[in-house]
Motif scaffolding. Sequence first.
Motif, short mmCIF file in Angstrom:
data_model
loop_
_atom_site.label_atom_id
_atom_site.label_comp_id
_atom_site.label_asym_id
_atom_site.label_seq_id
_atom_site.Cartn_x
_atom_site.Cartn_y
_atom_site.Cartn_z
N ALA A 20 0.83 -1.20 0.00
CA ALA A 20 0.00 0.00 0.00
C ALA A 20 0.87 1.25 0.00
N PHE A 21 1.87 1.28 0.87
CA PHE A 21 2.76 2.44 0.92
C PHE A 21 3.49 2.64 -0.41
N SER A 22 3.92 1.55 -1.02
CA SER A 22 4.63 1.66 -2.30
C SER A 22 3.73 2.24 -3.38
N ALA A 23 2.48 1.80 -3.41
CA ALA A 23 1.54 2.32 -4.40
C ALA A 23 1.27 3.80 -4.17
N ILE A 24 1.16 4.20 -2.91
CA ILE A 24 0.96 5.63 -2.60
C ILE A 24 2.18 6.42 -3.05
N ASP A 25 3.38 5.94 -2.73
CA ASP A 25 4.61 6.66 -3.06
C ASP A 25 4.83 6.74 -4.57
N GLU A 26 4.35 5.74 -5.29
CA GLU A 26 4.51 5.74 -6.74
C GLU A 26 3.62 6.77 -7.43
N HIS A 27 2.44 7.02 -6.86
CA HIS A 27 1.44 7.86 -7.53
C HIS A 27 1.30 9.26 -6.96
N TYR A 28 1.87 9.50 -5.77
CA TYR A 28 1.70 10.81 -5.14
C TYR A 28 3.04 11.29 -4.58
N PRO A 29 3.30 12.60 -4.63
CA PRO A 29 4.59 13.10 -4.14
C PRO A 29 4.77 12.97 -2.64
N ASP A 30 3.67 12.96 -1.89
CA ASP A 30 3.75 12.81 -0.45
C ASP A 30 2.40 12.36 0.08
N MET A 31 2.33 12.05 1.37
CA MET A 31 1.09 11.54 1.95
C MET A 31 -0.01 12.58 1.94
N ASP A 32 0.34 13.85 2.15
CA ASP A 32 -0.69 14.89 2.11
C ASP A 32 -1.38 14.94 0.75
N SER A 33 -0.62 14.76 -0.31
CA SER A 33 -1.21 14.75 -1.66
C SER A 33 -2.15 13.57 -1.83
N PHE A 34 -1.78 12.43 -1.27
CA PHE A 34 -2.67 11.26 -1.33
C PHE A 34 -3.97 11.54 -0.59
N LEU A 35 -3.86 12.15 0.59
CA LEU A 35 -5.06 12.44 1.37
C LEU A 35 -5.98 13.42 0.64
N LEU A 36 -5.39 14.47 0.08
CA LEU A 36 -6.19 15.53 -0.54
C LEU A 36 -6.63 15.19 -1.95
N ASP A 37 -5.70 14.69 -2.77
CA ASP A 37 -5.99 14.46 -4.19
C ASP A 37 -6.42 13.03 -4.49
N GLY A 38 -5.89 12.07 -3.73
CA GLY A 38 -6.24 10.68 -3.97
C GLY A 38 -7.52 10.25 -3.27
N LEU A 39 -7.71 10.77 -2.06
CA LEU A 39 -8.87 10.36 -1.27
C LEU A 39 -9.95 11.43 -1.23
N TYR A 40 -9.65 12.61 -1.76
CA TYR A 40 -10.62 13.71 -1.84
C TYR A 40 -11.10 14.17 -0.47
N ILE A 41 -10.20 14.12 0.52
CA ILE A 41 -10.55 14.59 1.86
C ILE A 41 -10.37 16.11 1.90
N PRO A 42 -11.37 16.85 2.35
CA PRO A 42 -11.22 18.30 2.43
C PRO A 42 -10.08 18.70 3.38
N GLU A 43 -9.28 19.66 2.95
CA GLU A 43 -8.14 20.08 3.77
C GLU A 43 -8.61 20.56 5.14
N GLY A 44 -9.74 21.25 5.19
CA GLY A 44 -10.26 21.74 6.45
C GLY A 44 -10.60 20.62 7.41
N ALA A 45 -11.03 19.47 6.86
CA ALA A 45 -11.38 18.34 7.71
C ALA A 45 -10.14 17.78 8.41
N ILE A 46 -9.01 17.76 7.71
CA ILE A 46 -7.77 17.25 8.30
C ILE A 46 -7.32 18.14 9.44
N GLU A 47 -7.38 19.45 9.22
CA GLU A 47 -6.96 20.39 10.26
C GLU A 47 -7.88 20.31 11.46
#
Length: 259
Positions: free
Chosen positions: A224-251
């Motif tokens: 799972a981590f390898s797939a995330i690292d292959e497709h996104y520059p960092d974990m924040d990008s995966f959360l926001l762009d891959g999972l569509y989680i609103p940035e405000g929700a994370i904060e």
Amino acid sequence: MDNRWLNFESIANARDLGGLKTLEGHTITSGLLLRSANLANASRGDMETLQREYRLSKIIDLRTATEREERPDASIPGVAVRHIPVFSEQLAGISHEKGTDASQLQKLIPKLDGLYRLMVTNESCRRSLGLAAACVMEHDFTSGSVLWHCTEGKDRCGLLTVILLSALCVDRQQIREDYLLTNEVNRPKAETYYKQVLAAGRPANEAEMVRDVFLARESYLDAAFSAIDEHYPDMDSFLLDGLYIPEGAIEKFRMSILH
């Protein structure tokens, strides 16, 4: 981490994420983020403990509709339930959690590192995981705790936990250690199925495959981590762009959970 285990009569693989440290030195507040296996066999005492000690106010069930019909969760008065299946019914057949009969498991066993890759690359799975994560993050924790589960509390539940801990800036080593704790409770079940397959006259490699689907393996999480690292520059990008989680929700989540 052993002190995070929740002692229930009939709910398996249950633990509290409270006490884990973040990279910034904060601590996850205890009694708010709970993970477990399914609640189908929850005893009256278990339900009272969840209500009294943990003020449980929300359950997120990650199983498919078919799984829920086969083993419905015990109903806990006053607790909201969200059904957010990670797999569609079409994909559910690749999950070992669909059945527990040893002969059927041999037919359903996937290569589990592939399953973990699928959960972070398949659009439908990612949207469901993102929705479930946002459902946790946007919860009003002043009203009580949240519990999420699948069937064994290992794969779908485990990956949602990875997402939530990553959003809280917990390092991957602690995330890995939490994931592997499942083995402390699932190993006896895994060994039982291992022996059943051998007793049925099947070769040892098949028995080992059946055993392993009930265990948490580092290779699954690494996939799972390898797939995330292959497709996104960092974990924040995966959360926001891959999972569509609103940035405000994370904060909001960080502000609500960390101290």
